[in-house]
Design a protein around this motif. Structure first.
Motif, PDB file in Angstrom:
ATOM      1  N   GLU A 401      -2.458 -13.364  14.774  1.00 38.02           N
ATOM      2  CA  GLU A 401      -3.671 -14.245  15.306  1.00 38.02           C
ATOM      3  C   GLU A 401      -4.556 -13.339  15.972  1.00 38.02           C
ATOM      4  O   GLU A 401      -5.776 -13.452  16.204  1.00 38.02           O
ATOM      5  N   ALA A 402      -3.983 -11.875  16.341  1.00 42.35           N
ATOM      6  CA  ALA A 402      -4.920 -11.210  17.062  1.00 42.35           C
ATOM      7  C   ALA A 402      -6.245 -10.780  16.448  1.00 42.35           C
ATOM      8  O   ALA A 402      -6.478 -10.868  15.289  1.00 42.35           O
ATOM      9  N   ASP A 403      -7.243 -10.583  17.295  1.00 41.07           N
ATOM     10  CA  ASP A 403      -8.679 -10.011  16.770  1.00 41.07           C
ATOM     11  C   ASP A 403      -9.246 -11.037  15.944  1.00 41.07           C
ATOM     12  O   ASP A 403      -9.770 -10.973  14.906  1.00 41.07           O
ATOM     13  N   GLY A 404      -9.050 -12.296  16.411  1.00 45.37           N
ATOM     14  CA  GLY A 404      -9.634 -13.441  15.762  1.00 45.37           C
ATOM     15  C   GLY A 404      -9.105 -13.819  14.127  1.00 45.37           C
ATOM     16  O   GLY A 404      -9.776 -14.163  13.342  1.00 45.37           O
ATOM     17  N   GLY A 405      -7.865 -13.375  14.033  1.00 45.52           N
ATOM     18  CA  GLY A 405      -6.967 -13.704  12.832  1.00 45.52           C
ATOM     19  C   GLY A 405      -7.181 -12.490  11.962  1.00 45.52           C
ATOM     20  O   GLY A 405      -7.226 -12.578  10.778  1.00 45.52           O
ATOM     21  N   ALA A 406      -7.408 -11.348  12.280  1.00 41.28           N
ATOM     22  CA  ALA A 406      -7.562  -9.894  11.448  1.00 41.28           C
ATOM     23  C   ALA A 406      -6.287  -9.793  10.809  1.00 41.28           C
ATOM     24  O   ALA A 406      -6.554  -9.470   9.440  1.00 41.28           O
ATOM     25  N   GLY A 407      -4.997 -10.339  10.779  1.00 40.85           N
ATOM     26  CA  GLY A 407      -4.071 -10.023  10.041  1.00 40.85           C
ATOM     27  C   GLY A 407      -4.256 -11.090   8.531  1.00 40.85           C
ATOM     28  O   GLY A 407      -3.785 -10.691   7.378  1.00 40.85           O
ATOM     29  N   TYR A 408      -4.985 -12.053   8.874  1.00 42.60           N
ATOM     30  CA  TYR A 408      -5.087 -13.083   7.751  1.00 42.60           C
ATOM     31  C   TYR A 408      -6.308 -12.410   6.923  1.00 42.60           C
ATOM     32  O   TYR A 408      -5.996 -12.464   5.593  1.00 42.60           O
ATOM     33  N   ARG A 409      -7.122 -12.073   7.562  1.00 41.00           N
ATOM     34  CA  ARG A 409      -8.512 -11.380   6.862  1.00 41.00           C
ATOM     35  C   ARG A 409      -7.835 -10.077   6.178  1.00 41.00           C
ATOM     36  O   ARG A 409      -8.212  -9.855   4.926  1.00 41.00           O
ATOM     37  N   ARG A 410      -6.943  -9.378   6.653  1.00 41.59           N
ATOM     38  CA  ARG A 410      -6.508  -8.253   6.180  1.00 41.59           C
ATOM     39  C   ARG A 410      -5.709  -8.488   4.659  1.00 41.59           C
ATOM     40  O   ARG A 410      -5.494  -7.838   3.680  1.00 41.59           O
ATOM     41  N   ALA A 411      -4.987  -9.526   4.845  1.00 35.92           N
ATOM     42  CA  ALA A 411      -4.177 -10.159   3.540  1.00 35.92           C
ATOM     43  C   ALA A 411      -5.260 -10.422   2.709  1.00 35.92           C
ATOM     44  O   ALA A 411      -4.916 -10.161   1.152  1.00 35.92           O
ATOM     45  N   VAL A 412      -6.128 -11.046   2.880  1.00 37.35           N
ATOM     46  CA  VAL A 412      -7.374 -11.475   1.900  1.00 37.35           C
ATOM     47  C   VAL A 412      -7.867 -10.400   1.290  1.00 37.35           C
ATOM     48  O   VAL A 412      -8.027 -10.264  -0.045  1.00 37.35           O
ATOM     49  N   GLU A 413      -8.417  -9.326   2.124  1.00 35.08           N
ATOM     50  CA  GLU A 413      -9.028  -8.236   1.527  1.00 35.08           C
ATOM     51  C   GLU A 413      -8.050  -7.392   0.526  1.00 35.08           C
ATOM     52  O   GLU A 413      -8.368  -7.072  -0.283  1.00 35.08           O
ATOM     53  N   ARG A 414      -6.974  -7.156   1.223  1.00 34.96           N
ATOM     54  CA  ARG A 414      -5.981  -6.338   0.435  1.00 34.96           C
ATOM     55  C   ARG A 414      -5.493  -7.084  -0.761  1.00 34.96           C
ATOM     56  O   ARG A 414      -5.464  -6.556  -1.987  1.00 34.96           O
ATOM     57  N   GLY A 415      -5.424  -8.193  -0.825  1.00 36.82           N
ATOM     58  CA  GLY A 415      -5.095  -8.921  -2.055  1.00 36.82           C
ATOM     59  C   GLY A 415      -5.972  -8.764  -2.969  1.00 36.82           C
ATOM     60  O   GLY A 415      -6.080  -8.704  -4.214  1.00 36.82           O
ATOM     61  N   ALA A 416      -7.630  -8.992  -2.520  1.00 34.96           N
ATOM     62  CA  ALA A 416      -8.581  -8.930  -3.602  1.00 34.96           C
ATOM     63  C   ALA A 416      -8.590  -7.596  -4.110  1.00 34.96           C
ATOM     64  O   ALA A 416      -8.888  -7.331  -5.451  1.00 34.96           O
ATOM     65  N   ALA A 417      -8.321  -6.532  -3.395  1.00 36.70           N
ATOM     66  CA  ALA A 417      -8.306  -4.980  -3.897  1.00 36.70           C
ATOM     67  C   ALA A 417      -7.032  -4.885  -4.860  1.00 36.70           C
ATOM     68  O   ALA A 417      -7.360  -4.489  -6.379  1.00 36.70           O
ATOM     69  N   LEU A 418      -5.959  -5.463  -4.717  1.00 37.35           N
ATOM     70  CA  LEU A 418      -4.960  -5.662  -5.427  1.00 37.35           C
ATOM     71  C   LEU A 418      -5.336  -6.348  -6.828  1.00 37.35           C
ATOM     72  O   LEU A 418      -4.996  -6.040  -8.193  1.00 37.35           O
ATOM     73  N   ARG A 419      -5.946  -7.374  -6.821  1.00 34.70           N
ATOM     74  CA  ARG A 419      -6.253  -8.438  -7.873  1.00 34.70           C
ATOM     75  C   ARG A 419      -7.231  -7.625  -8.897  1.00 34.70           C
ATOM     76  O   ARG A 419      -6.990  -7.738 -10.339  1.00 34.70           O
ATOM     77  N   ALA A 420      -8.023  -7.039  -8.256  1.00 31.63           N
ATOM     78  CA  ALA A 420      -9.313  -6.395  -8.879  1.00 31.63           C
ATOM     79  C   ALA A 420      -8.514  -5.245  -9.937  1.00 31.63           C
ATOM     80  O   ALA A 420      -8.832  -5.147 -11.237  1.00 31.63           O
ATOM     81  N   VAL A 421      -7.577  -4.639  -9.441  1.00 30.89           N
ATOM     82  CA  VAL A 421      -6.764  -3.577 -10.267  1.00 30.89           C
ATOM     83  C   VAL A 421      -5.908  -4.276 -11.506  1.00 30.89           C
ATOM     84  O   VAL A 421      -5.995  -3.977 -12.650  1.00 30.89           O
ATOM     85  N   LEU A 422      -5.407  -5.416 -11.049  1.00 30.34           N
ATOM     86  CA  LEU A 422      -4.611  -6.121 -11.969  1.00 30.34           C
ATOM     87  C   LEU A 422      -5.513  -6.716 -13.233  1.00 30.34           C
ATOM     88  O   LEU A 422      -5.092  -6.790 -14.450  1.00 30.34           O
ATOM     89  N   GLU A 423      -6.564  -7.325 -12.736  1.00 28.28           N
ATOM     90  CA  GLU A 423      -7.701  -7.963 -13.640  1.00 28.28           C
ATOM     91  C   GLU A 423      -8.149  -6.680 -14.810  1.00 28.28           C
ATOM     92  O   GLU A 423      -8.368  -6.813 -15.825  1.00 28.28           O
TER      93      GLU A 423
END
Length: 534
Positions: A401-423
């Motif tokens: 929850e820190a920094d307005g939910g930075a942990g959640y946003r990081r999961a989305v951003e890293r997930g998008a980077a990983l998905r781009a490679v898989l695709e």
């Protein structure tokens, strides 16, 4: 204690067959250290070999291995002598954790209804707690219905005795009551028949609904709610059974309800006549749903099907258990992955990252409208709700929850980077890779069935039952990447790294996957197996 070189002498006594299977696929390696998104295994020269961890403890280490803030919290607790075993006492830290979970759940669901918390140790235990609670609720509802049926019969008898009601011929004919019998005698015979029939029906065992491909654990009850027949069938006599609903076929829900619904008969007095009315009673104990099926191949529950499930449960009063064991705790960008589809559960189960990779803890949440306080007496867990695990879990939520939910946003951003490679890998090897699925940092890469390959060596891997495990062994030994297939769909490799996964590690995975795809495309199964053997 030497944790750097823990190779044991003598026979293998700790699950030796599993050790043998892992060895076949090249996965029987010992890891000696972990930090961030990296595990370390020992090389033949005694040095450490880093391994990029894309398995992520089956989703347990979203924040990374041995996160420094969590380790510091654990040390502080242990140094202070925190009471780990103080059962059957007041646990304010558990209450704080429940309150924080409620705050986040309310935000994500847009609701204010409280969810009461029952703590446990593992995901399967949390599922069992939810199912047990749902069954207690069902049993108590049936008990209330029994009492209501008895009161209705008493009212009918009283009305007949007072000369205020008759038993119509159509009712006598319907239930085979002699038309010549007096009203009181006829009613007594009818009541006896209905009571025996209702008792038999109300004693019917509960029935569960779950989705095909779903996985909810391997304990005595939860395994019966897991679709994989290999896990379920040997123990099918131990627990109540489930009807498995095909994915994305909402019309089947109405069919199952029509086939399985339970009805009892109640006596009602209307306009001077005793009539028999049908009353539906709760046969279905609960409907279990994963927002993203983990072991079933990383399959996302579609919004339309989620809406159909929600509507069905509301119309039939079937409790909805949302299993967030693997998908929850921020892995897809929200605490509850199901919140993104609009699905609202009567129960939620959370585990894995709840313990931050350090504490063994889980929780079952049940909304106030369903809650039965009696459950707190008939269910308990020795290692649940302790100061250590609850405080670690609170720290996990604080980090997310820190920094307005930075942990959640990081999961989305890293997930998008990983998905781009898989695709990208899928696009370049369409004859090998079938599909990329998932959300956030819960992704799967499904390979085409290779059992018809022109290559004998590839066919051999495909029909071994360990196809995905052999691929994982190659990735481990040749590319320093750790991942696994999903348990019930071994053609699908899972990727559930931590939010600390770097671009370099994602590139490392990409290189390994491209190598695997080339070998499969070229029919070189020998090199895949050879790398494992080496």
């Amino acid at each position: 204690m030497d944790t750097k070189n823990s190779a044991a002498e003598g026979p293998e006594l700790a699950e030796p067959y599993l050790r043998e299977v892992l060895g076949t696929a090249g996965l029987a390696v010992e890891y000696v250290r972990a930090e961030g998104n990296t595990l370390y295994r020992r090389g033949e020269d005694g040095g450490e070999i880093p391994v990029a961890d894309f398995a992520g403890g089956y989703g347990s280490v979203l924040l990374g291995h041995n996160h420094p803030d969590l380790v510091a919290c654990a040390r502080e607790l242990l140094d202070a002598g925190t009471p780990v075993h103080a059962q059957f006492s007041r646990h304010p830290y558990a209450n704080r954790l429940a309150a924080e979970l409620n705050r986040i759940v309310h935000r994500e669901l847009g609701s204010t209804e409280p969810y009461f918390a029952i703590f446990a140790n593992t995901g399967a235990e949390a599922v069992e707690a939810a199912v047990k609670h749902a069954e207690l609720d069902r049993v108590l509802r049936i008990a209330a219905l029994r009492e209501e049926l008895e009161r209705s019969a008493d009212r009918a008898r009283a009305a007949v005795a007072a000369g205020e009601a008759e038993l119509p011929a159509r009712v006598r004919t319907r239930f085979g009551i002699p038309t010549g019998a007096g009203t009181a005698a006829a009613l007594a015979e009818l009541t006896a028949r209905l009571t025996a029939e209702n008792t038999a029906r109300l004693n019917r065992p509960p029935l569960f609904l779950a989705l095909e491909g779903g996985f909810h654990g391997k304990l005595g009850l939860s395994v019966q709610l897991t679709h994989n027949a290999a896990y379920r069938t040997p123990f099918q006599a131990l627990a109540a059974q489930a009807r498995f609903v095909p994915r994305d076929r909402p019309e089947v829900l109405k069919e199952i309800h029509a086939q399985e619904r339970g009805v009892v008969h109640a006596l009602e007095v209307t306009d001077g006549h005793v009539d028999v009315m049908e009353r539906e009673f709760p046969v279905f104990c609960a409907f279990l749903v994963e927002p993203i099926q983990g072991e079933g191949g990383i399959r996302v529950l579609g919004a339309e099907f989620a809406e159909a499930i929600q509507q069905f449960c509301a119309e039939t009063d079937v409790p909805l258990i949302v299993d967030e064991i693997q998908s929850g705790m921020g892995r897809t960008g929200t605490l509850l992955a199901s919140a993104q589809t609009g699905l609202v559960g009567d129960y939620y189960t959370l585990a894995k990252t709840l313990g931050g990779g350090l504490a063994k803890t889980s929780v079952m949440l049940v909304r106030e409208a369903r809650y039965r306080r009696e459950f707190e007496i008939v269910h308990s867990s020795t290692f649940a709700k302790d100061s250590f695990s609850c405080t670690i879990a609170l720290k996990v939520l604080e980090l997310l929850e820190a920094d307005g939910g930075a942990g959640y946003r990081r999961a989305v951003e890293r997930g998008a980077a990983l998905r781009a490679v898989l695709e990208s890998v899928r696009a370049d090897f369409p004859e090998v890779v079938k599909e990329v699925r998932g959300k956030g940092l819960m992704l799967g890469l499904e390979f085409h069935d290779q059992s018809g390959s022109a290559s004998e060596s590839v066919r051999s891997l495909a029909v071994s039952g360990l196809f995905g495990y052999f691929l994982a062994g190659h990735l481990l030994h040749v590319h320093g990447v750790r991942t696994f297939p999903t348990a019930s769909a071994v053609e699908t490799l899972r990727f559930e790294p931590s939010v600390q996964v770097s671009d370099e590690e994602i590139a490392q995975l990409e290189a390994g996957l491209r190598d695997v795809c080339r070998l499969l495309r070229d029919g070189d199964g020998t090199r895949l197996a050879g790398a494992v053997a080496g």
